[in-house]
Design a protein around this motif. Structure first.
Motif, PDB file in Angstrom:
ATOM      1  N   LEU A  15      39.066  36.956  54.167  1.00 55.30           N
ATOM      2  CA  LEU A  15      38.284  37.726  53.192  1.00 55.30           C
ATOM      3  C   LEU A  15      38.810  37.522  51.776  1.00 55.30           C
ATOM      4  CD1 LEU A  15      36.098  39.724  52.488  1.00 55.30           C
ATOM      5  CD2 LEU A  15      37.651  41.594  53.135  1.00 55.30           C
ATOM      6  N   SER A  16      40.119  37.606  51.606  1.00 51.69           N
ATOM      7  CA  SER A  16      40.685  37.441  50.261  1.00 51.69           C
ATOM      8  C   SER A  16      40.502  36.016  49.753  1.00 51.69           C
ATOM      9  CB  SER A  16      42.165  37.816  50.262  1.00 51.69           C
ATOM     10  OG  SER A  16      42.924  36.936  51.066  1.00 51.69           O
ATOM     11  N   GLN A  17      40.568  35.024  50.651  1.00 50.17           N
ATOM     12  CA  GLN A  17      40.382  33.637  50.242  1.00 50.17           C
ATOM     13  C   GLN A  17      38.948  33.352  49.817  1.00 50.17           C
ATOM     14  OE1 GLN A  17      43.542  32.769  49.602  1.00 50.17           O
ATOM     15  NE2 GLN A  17      43.008  30.719  50.302  1.00 50.17           N
ATOM     16  N   ALA A  18      37.982  33.973  50.501  1.00 48.58           N
ATOM     17  CA  ALA A  18      36.582  33.790  50.112  1.00 48.58           C
ATOM     18  C   ALA A  18      36.348  34.295  48.693  1.00 48.58           C
ATOM     19  CB  ALA A  18      35.667  34.517  51.092  1.00 48.58           C
ATOM     20  N   LEU A  19      36.968  35.409  48.356  1.00 47.98           N
ATOM     21  CA  LEU A  19      36.853  35.951  47.004  1.00 47.98           C
ATOM     22  C   LEU A  19      37.610  35.080  45.998  1.00 47.98           C
ATOM     23  CD1 LEU A  19      37.365  39.702  47.949  1.00 47.98           C
ATOM     24  CD2 LEU A  19      35.264  38.707  47.024  1.00 47.98           C
ATOM     25  N   GLY A  20      38.849  34.740  46.335  1.00 47.31           N
ATOM     26  CA  GLY A  20      39.654  33.944  45.425  1.00 47.31           C
ATOM     27  C   GLY A  20      39.085  32.554  45.185  1.00 47.31           C
ATOM     28  N   GLY A  21      38.393  31.992  46.188  1.00 50.67           N
ATOM     29  CA  GLY A  21      37.799  30.670  46.017  1.00 50.67           C
ATOM     30  C   GLY A  21      36.785  30.628  44.888  1.00 50.67           C
ATOM     31  N   ALA A  22      35.998  31.698  44.747  1.00 51.41           N
ATOM     32  CA  ALA A  22      35.022  31.763  43.662  1.00 51.41           C
ATOM     33  C   ALA A  22      35.724  31.777  42.309  1.00 51.41           C
ATOM     34  CB  ALA A  22      34.148  33.007  43.824  1.00 51.41           C
ATOM     35  N   GLY A  23      36.852  32.470  42.243  1.00 54.29           N
ATOM     36  CA  GLY A  23      37.604  32.510  40.995  1.00 54.29           C
ATOM     37  C   GLY A  23      38.248  31.184  40.669  1.00 54.29           C
ATOM     38  N   MET A  24      38.790  30.516  41.677  1.00 50.18           N
ATOM     39  CA  MET A  24      39.468  29.243  41.464  1.00 50.18           C
ATOM     40  C   MET A  24      38.515  28.184  40.922  1.00 50.18           C
ATOM     41  SD  MET A  24      41.168  26.739  44.290  1.00 50.18           S
ATOM     42  CE  MET A  24      39.524  26.411  44.914  1.00 50.18           C
ATOM     43  N   ALA A  25      37.267  28.226  41.367  1.00 54.77           N
ATOM     44  CA  ALA A  25      36.309  27.198  40.972  1.00 54.77           C
ATOM     45  C   ALA A  25      35.962  27.252  39.492  1.00 54.77           C
ATOM     46  CB  ALA A  25      35.030  27.341  41.803  1.00 54.77           C
ATOM     47  N   LEU A  49      43.716  38.641  35.298  1.00 52.78           N
ATOM     48  CA  LEU A  49      44.116  38.867  33.899  1.00 52.78           C
ATOM     49  C   LEU A  49      43.912  37.606  33.062  1.00 52.78           C
ATOM     50  CD1 LEU A  49      45.469  40.644  31.737  1.00 52.78           C
ATOM     51  CD2 LEU A  49      47.682  39.812  32.567  1.00 52.78           C
ATOM     52  N   GLY A  50      44.296  36.462  33.602  1.00 53.28           N
ATOM     53  CA  GLY A  50      44.096  35.213  32.877  1.00 53.28           C
ATOM     54  C   GLY A  50      42.633  34.915  32.626  1.00 53.28           C
ATOM     55  N   SER A  51      41.770  35.235  33.598  1.00 58.98           N
ATOM     56  CA  SER A  51      40.331  35.019  33.433  1.00 58.98           C
ATOM     57  C   SER A  51      39.775  35.836  32.273  1.00 58.98           C
ATOM     58  CB  SER A  51      39.597  35.381  34.725  1.00 58.98           C
ATOM     59  OG  SER A  51      40.049  34.605  35.809  1.00 58.98           O
ATOM     60  N   VAL A  52      40.204  37.084  32.189  1.00 57.34           N
ATOM     61  CA  VAL A  52      39.775  37.931  31.073  1.00 57.34           C
ATOM     62  C   VAL A  52      40.262  37.337  29.749  1.00 57.34           C
ATOM     63  CG1 VAL A  52      40.026  40.220  30.021  1.00 57.34           C
ATOM     64  CG2 VAL A  52      39.673  40.008  32.485  1.00 57.34           C
ATOM     65  N   VAL A  77      48.146  31.510  32.179  1.00 58.54           N
ATOM     66  CA  VAL A  77      48.244  32.701  33.026  1.00 58.54           C
ATOM     67  C   VAL A  77      47.269  32.608  34.193  1.00 58.54           C
ATOM     68  CG1 VAL A  77      47.953  35.218  33.081  1.00 58.54           C
ATOM     69  CG2 VAL A  77      49.047  34.128  31.117  1.00 58.54           C
ATOM     70  N   TYR A  78      46.060  32.154  33.913  1.00 58.09           N
ATOM     71  CA  TYR A  78      45.059  31.961  34.972  1.00 58.09           C
ATOM     72  C   TYR A  78      45.600  31.027  36.055  1.00 58.09           C
ATOM     73  CZ  TYR A  78      40.894  29.837  37.127  1.00 58.09           C
ATOM     74  OH  TYR A  78      39.975  29.337  38.006  1.00 58.09           O
ATOM     75  N   GLY A  79      46.214  29.943  35.624  1.00 56.23           N
ATOM     76  CA  GLY A  79      46.773  28.999  36.590  1.00 56.23           C
ATOM     77  C   GLY A  79      47.907  29.588  37.398  1.00 56.23           C
ATOM     78  N   ALA A  80      48.745  30.394  36.724  1.00 59.96           N
ATOM     79  CA  ALA A  80      49.871  31.016  37.424  1.00 59.96           C
ATOM     80  C   ALA A  80      49.397  31.905  38.559  1.00 59.96           C
ATOM     81  CB  ALA A  80      50.714  31.828  36.437  1.00 59.96           C
ATOM     82  N   GLY A  81      48.222  32.513  38.391  1.00 58.96           N
ATOM     83  CA  GLY A  81      47.699  33.360  39.458  1.00 58.96           C
ATOM     84  C   GLY A  81      46.840  32.623  40.461  1.00 58.96           C
ATOM     85  N   SER A  82      46.083  31.620  39.984  1.00 59.34           N
ATOM     86  CA  SER A  82      45.133  30.952  40.879  1.00 59.34           C
ATOM     87  C   SER A  82      45.828  30.138  41.970  1.00 59.34           C
ATOM     88  CB  SER A  82      44.187  30.046  40.079  1.00 59.34           C
ATOM     89  OG  SER A  82      44.903  29.002  39.445  1.00 59.34           O
ATOM     90  N   ALA A 134      35.185  34.915  37.945  1.00 61.89           N
ATOM     91  CA  ALA A 134      36.576  34.789  38.386  1.00 61.89           C
ATOM     92  C   ALA A 134      37.329  36.097  38.219  1.00 61.89           C
ATOM     93  CB  ALA A 134      37.270  33.674  37.610  1.00 61.89           C
ATOM     94  N   ALA A 135      37.113  36.787  37.111  1.00 59.26           N
ATOM     95  CA  ALA A 135      37.833  38.042  36.861  1.00 59.26           C
ATOM     96  C   ALA A 135      37.530  39.074  37.945  1.00 59.26           C
ATOM     97  CB  ALA A 135      37.472  38.592  35.478  1.00 59.26           C
ATOM     98  N   VAL A 136      36.247  39.202  38.289  1.00 63.25           N
ATOM     99  CA  VAL A 136      35.849  40.172  39.312  1.00 63.25           C
ATOM    100  C   VAL A 136      36.350  39.733  40.695  1.00 63.25           C
ATOM    101  CG1 VAL A 136      33.868  41.232  40.466  1.00 63.25           C
ATOM    102  CG2 VAL A 136      33.831  40.887  37.988  1.00 63.25           C
ATOM    103  N   ALA A 137      36.202  38.447  41.006  1.00 64.94           N
ATOM    104  CA  ALA A 137      36.570  37.952  42.335  1.00 64.94           C
ATOM    105  C   ALA A 137      38.068  38.078  42.582  1.00 64.94           C
ATOM    106  CB  ALA A 137      36.134  36.493  42.481  1.00 64.94           C
TER     107      ALA A 137
END
Length: 423
Positions: free
Chosen positions: A25-35, A95-98, A118-123, A186-189
């Motif tokens: 479940l978490s990966q499905a959400l995070g995948g949208a952000g990573m893209a 946070l990085g997405s924002v 920062v986005y990369g550090a989290g993604s 990405a921020a929401v996901a």
């Protein structure tokens, strides 16, 4: 007196199923952000910096950030468990997405570069989660566990680039630049992924595996074990680093190559969406192949697939429908080759990493992957600016062949003289 019964080395299947469900479940959400970063990061840089040569800078930055993120998430996980480590990583990506959205709206380049870091550090958390899937898996199922976690990323990763158009329209309606649309998603996901992990990843797979292993039989001395497994860590890391370098370099400049030759941003998004889907969709089959035929043959095959991807990308016409189809096929092969390298390399590292430092060792391996990605992202723009996209694609494909002699050497039986025992 009789000794206490030993604890099993692996948790029951119901615990592993629960862990995998939460990770899926978490990966499905995070995948949208990573893209988001993959699809429009280079285009944002080209817009704000006005230079094709620097279009690879965003990928270099968020992969450099991923190096730091992999190290920190690995350390946090080693000390407190997978749950706080993964939750912190996803929250950092949100946070990085924002930050990227604010920077693009204000057209502030320094803030954009910092936010991408920062986005990369989290993604990077989306990739580190694959190790959590192997914590409680028996050795003969580690490949499939890795594949299951990576496969879950496919849903979000494919949907993200395909939503470049709609999210761009939403961004414009909010008074933001069109290219910030994927980062809104990405921020929401990522925020949702952090919540899922923090609330539901219980029991913590790494802490439970450590507790079970504490009472498991240890047939070898620590020094002997570390000497035996070190080559597996090195080989697995080298395979993943090679695949990451080639994939990032070619993938980064593909949207720029397409848009420079008259294709729309939406077309670039679809091509990258197919690529990202190919990065994760074969994961279950790759994991099954790793469990059935071994990690080394699968790792070796990644070199041939990546070479084919590079050659097709180099030969594809830059304009027209045929060129677009061929380039999409090349990017699909690029994703498949990366998947073969990642799943096989992960299995090698999961098997060989010393139990007492599993998460930190895995984090260090992904630091190497991130640094390779940063190098590929930065060099890709310079190669295209100074040469051409076909030159970049061919060089990447040839470089990928290095994994074949590497895995062949690792497959050779090691003949060592028996060590004398004392006592």
């Amino acid at each position: 007196m009789t000794s206490a019964p030993r604890a099993p080395q692996h948790a029951g299947p119901e615990v592993q199923r629960r862990v995998l469900t939460v990770l899926v479940l978490s990966q499905a959400l995070g995948g949208a952000g990573m893209a988001a970063g993959i699809t429009v990061g280079a285009l944002l840089a080209q817009d704000l910096l006005g230079s094709t040569g620097l279009a690879g800078l965003p990928v270099a930055l968020f992969t450099a950030g991923a190096a730091l993120g992999a190290l920190l998430v690995g350390r946090v996980s080693e000390r407190w468990g997978r749950r706080p480590g993964l939750a912190l990583g996803h929250a950092t990506a949100a946070l990085g997405s924002v930050g990227v959205i604010v920077a693009a709206w204000a057209r502030t380049v320094p803030l954009l570069l910092l936010a991408l870091f920062v986005y990369g550090a989290g993604s990077v958390t989306g990739l580190l989660a694959r190790y959590a899937g192997t914590d409680l898996a028996p050795p003969e199922k580690r490949g499939r566990a890795t594949g299951t976690v990576l496969l879950a990323t496919t849903l979000g990763a494919v949907a993200g680039p395909a939503l470049v158009g709609p999210t761009g329209t939403l961004a414009v309606s909010l008074g933001l630049p069109r290219l910030t649309g994927p980062f809104l998603l990405a921020a929401v996901a990522y925020a949702a992924a952090a919540s899922v992990v923090a609330l539901w990843l219980r029991p913590d797979p790494l802490l439970l595996a450590r507790a079970l292993r504490r009472d498991a039989p240890r047939p070898e001395k620590d020094g002997q074990r570390v000497r035996r497994v070190a080559p597996g860590v090195v080989t697995g890391a080298a395979v993943m680093i090679s695949g990451q370098l080639v994939m990032i370099a070619v993938m980064t400049m593909t949207p720029v190559h397409l848009t420079d030759h008259g294709h729309s941003t939406q077309t670039a998004g679809i091509v990258i969406g197919l690529h990202v889907g190919a990065m994760f969709l074969p994961s279950t089959l790759t994991g099954l192949a790793v469990d059935r035929i071994g990690s080394l043959p699968v790792a070796a095959s990644s070199g041939g697939v990546l070479l084919a991807a590079g050659l097709i990308a180099a030969l594809a016409p830059p304009t027209g429908t045929v060129g677009t189809v061929l380039l999409a096929a090349a990017l699909v092969l690029l994703g498949v080759g990366w998947n073969l390298a990642l799943v096989s390399g992960t299995a090698l590292v999961a098997e060989a990493a010393p139990a007492e430092a599993r998460a930190s060792t895995q984090g260090l391996v992904d630091v190497g992957m991130s640094l390779a990605g940063a190098t590929g992202g930065m060099v890709s723009g310079l190669v295209v600016a100074g040469g051409s996209y076909p030159l970049l694609a061919v060089c990447g494909g040839v470089l990928a062949l290095a994994v074949i002699p590497l895995t062949a050497r690792a497959a050779r039986p090691r003949h060592t003289a028996p060590r004398p025992t004392s006592g």
